[in-house]
Design a protein around this motif. Structure first.
Motif: not given
Length: 702
Positions: A39, A42, A84, A88, A92, A106, A167
């Protein structure tokens, strides 16, 4: 014959014609590397998506049983709207809750780039992330998908379920092969397109609220410099800046970067730069990110038919456009509903206030207008489209206003089945009509400005949009003066005077009406001259110059009588009655309103006859004749309701309430105040509605 095995060669039973050398290499076994926690970080300053985040987490929750389980969640929205970042953030949060012990994968599908990642390449990347050695990855797409599902199933048995985040997809074809076969896993995808055929939980994003947009800006600036107080020091400019950015997260982040780069730049300065720029998209560029480039990717992905429709919608006047006006813009007679649905799935347009009304985000409109001006051919295309929609609005407005002004015995417009339907169309299209006349002014279409100004004035006066009536009458007057049409100019001055008087600007109204009177006389328009005298007298009454008003109204009455125009004369008697009441002569006012009422009835002008009944009721009340006043008000109410003149209904109910209240009949008074409040609400007069409810509540209990 030599046999080959994975870890050795067997030379038994082999024949050699010369020396043989054997070379042995030893390799320690190692599993292929994985990327089960890939990932991205953030997004800094993530905010304003609490409801959407909750919905996503609800969809991703692996504890959801049976049919309620959601295998796929798809976040969609306009480029730069924060898809996105939301995906994300949700991934998380899901990982932190321990939902996906198998890992979180991801992959960016680059769906809108020149070379998007195909499903085959995406499967190859995901298989490697799951630990499949490259040499074992099949060549054929179907086999890759099978290996992928098998690898996920093995992962579920060994470690637990996983979350795959795909994504920036541009099509279902990119995503469908990535669906896990094991329902324990989840797939989360983002796209500028909606994917209604994917069987996914759909989460569509809109722009942020102004409050959340300000919060995003503030977090970005304070992250860079905790002592940055610019937003707190100028909240008004901050709010204005967020609106100039369309409350789009990407545009806001770019604006924040520009402010961070220049710590001394006031918020208001950046706002002024965006406002003054001919194209905000040129300003919303921080060297790394660009709103223009983001929207360009979506536009370039459109088939030409859809791109043309987007350009046509962008040049349409007003904030949203109905299907009939859009059909006129396109000019081919075909309904564009199918193409609009495609643009809606791409989040380049959205539904407006009705099912067949459409609008677009301000920055998308700005981009599309720029695209329409991209070449001489497209400029001509846009100009022709505007001409077609101008003709459309001229024809429809003429029909609607004719129905609005219809009297019994006159021809009925076939375009609208009822007066209510005509009023509804005018109410719906009001903003577009005002934008159309504004465009016609800028484009120099004087004749259209004059026609629209004349027609819209009737409607705006009826709906009591007096400030807008002033604006469009000014446009019509200036257009008529510019082309030397003195007859039209005289009519426009008359309308402007009436609008100014109604907007409680009597001194300006008087000046306009004197000019209307002079011009009407000069061009031989006796009817226009008589109405100018009438409106002039009314404006003098509003200004408190009562004797002058009575004298001027006397002049108007003589002119109408000389023309044998009973309807026009009735208007004068009505205004004279109001003037006489103000002069403290209510008995004479009753006679004046009675004459007005009878003349309106003879002319078939039932709408104005109701006004005369109302005014008669007031004059009767001023003389203490309560029963007759109530009767007159009730007669007025009957016709006001028939004509759906809800503001007039509210005023009449209000006056009835005042009569009942004054004579101590509080039950009837309360009912009338509440009826007045309801009528005012239907007329969009919220202040009057609130005041009427307060008056009802203030009455003593019975």
């Amino acid at each position: 014959m030599t046999a080959r095995y994975d870890d050795h060669l067997d030379f038994r039973d082999s024949e050699f014609a010369g020396p043989v050398v054997g070379k042995v290499e030893y390799h320690q076994y190692q599993p292929a590397p994985t990327a089960l926690d890939s990932l991205p970080a953030r997004a800094a300053g993530f905010t304003g998506r609490d409801d959407e985040l909750h919905g996503l987490l609800e969809a991703l929750d692996p504890t959801q049983p049976g049919p309620q389980a959601v295998l796929v969640a798809a976040v969609s929205g306009l480029g730069g709207i924060g898809k996105t970042a939301l995906a994300v953030e949700a991934a998380h949060e899901a990982r932190n809750r321990g939902w996906f012990p198998g890992g979180t994968l991801f992959i960016d599908l680059h769906g809108y780039d020149d070379a998007p990642v195909t499903a085959d390449l995406a499967l190859q990347s995901l298989l490697r992330a799951l630990g499949t050695q490259p040499k074992h990855i099949p060549v054929r797409a179907e086999e890759r998908a099978a290996f992928y599902r098998t690898a996920l199933a093995r992962l579920a048995r060994e470690k637990g379920p996983a979350l795959v985040v795909a994504d920036n997809a541009s099509s279902v074809a990119q995503v469908r092969p990535l669906l896990p076969g094991d329902s324990a896993h989840r797939l989360l995808t983002t796209s500028r397109h909606k994917f209604p055929t994917l069987g996914a939980r759909l989460v569509a994003l809109d722009e942020l609220s102004t409050e959340s947009a300000c919060d995003l800006l503030g977090r970005a600036l304070l992250t860079a410099n905790p002592d940055d107080a610019r937003l707190m020091d100028d909240s008004a400019s901050t709010s204005a800046l967020t609106k100039l950015c369309g409350c789009l997260p990407l545009a806001l982040q770019i604006a924040a970067a520009l402010l961070i780069a220049d710590q001394r730049m006031p918020i208001s300065e950046l706002g002024r730069a965006l406002s003054a720029s001919r194209n905000r998209l040129d300003q919303l560029d921080d060297g790394d990110r660009s709103m223009r480039a983001t929207l360009e990717l979506s536009y370039r992905a459109l088939p030409e038919q859809h791109a043309r429709l987007l350009r046509m919608l962008a040049v349409a006047p007003g904030p949203e456009t109905g299907i009939d006006a859009l059909t006129a813009l396109l000019g081919d007679g075909e309904s564009p509903l199918g193409d609009l649905a495609a643009l809606e799935r791409a989040h380049l347009v959205e539904r407006g206030s009705g099912r067949h009304r459409w609008r677009m985000h301000d920055l998308v409109r700005e981009y599309a207008v720029g695209a329409a001006e991209g070449s001489a051919t497209l400029v001509d295309e846009a100009a022709a489209a505007r001409g077609r929609v101008l003709d459309h609005y001229l024809q429809r407005t003429a029909a609607a206003v004719a129905r609005l002004r219809w009297w019994p015995g006159t021809a009925v417009s076939r375009r609208f089945e009822s007066r209510a339907q005509a009023i509804s169309w005018l109410d719906t299209e009001r903003a577009n009509l005002l934008a159309t006349i504004q465009w016609a002014v800028e484009a120099g279409h004087a004749s259209a400005v004059i026609q629209l100004g004349d027609m819209l004035g009737r409607y705006l006066y009826f709906r009591r949009y007096f400030d807008e009536f002033v604006v469009i009458s000014s446009y019509a007057q200036e257009a008529a003066e510019r082309i030397g049409d003195h007859e039209a100019e005289a009519r426009a001055w008359n309308d402007l005077g009436l609008a100014l008087r109604s907007a409680d600007r009597p001194d300006e109204a008087i000046s306009a009406l004197v000019r209307a009177r002079e011009l009407s006389k000069a061009v031989g328009d006796r009817n226009g001259e008589a109405y100018a005298w009438n409106y002039h007298g009314s404006a003098l009454r509003v200004a408190g110059r009562l004797q002058e008003a009575a004298d001027v109204l006397g002049q108007a009455c003589e002119l109408f009588q000389a023309m044998n125009d009973g309807n026009g004369e009735a208007y004068v008697w009505n205004n004279l009655g109001l003037t006489l009441v103000d002069m403290g002569r209510p008995e004479e006012a009753i006679d004046a309103h009675t004459r007005a009422r009878d003349l309106f009835r003879e002319a078939g002008n039932r709408d104005r006859e109701a006004k005369a009944w109302h005014n008669t009721g007031y004059a009767l009340w001023c003389t203490g004749r309560v029963t007759e006043a109530v009767h007159a008000y009730e007669k007025a109410l009957e016709t006001h309701r028939e004509f759906e003149d809800w503001h007039a209904v509210g005023e009449t109910q209000q006056h009835l309430a005042e009569v009942y209240e004054a004579v101590g009949r509080h039950t009837e008074a309360r009912a009338c105040w509440l009826h007045a409040a309801d009528a005012y609400l239907q007329a969009d007069a919220e202040r009057e509605a609130a005041e009427s409810r307060e008056r009802a509540d203030a009455l003593p209990a019975t």
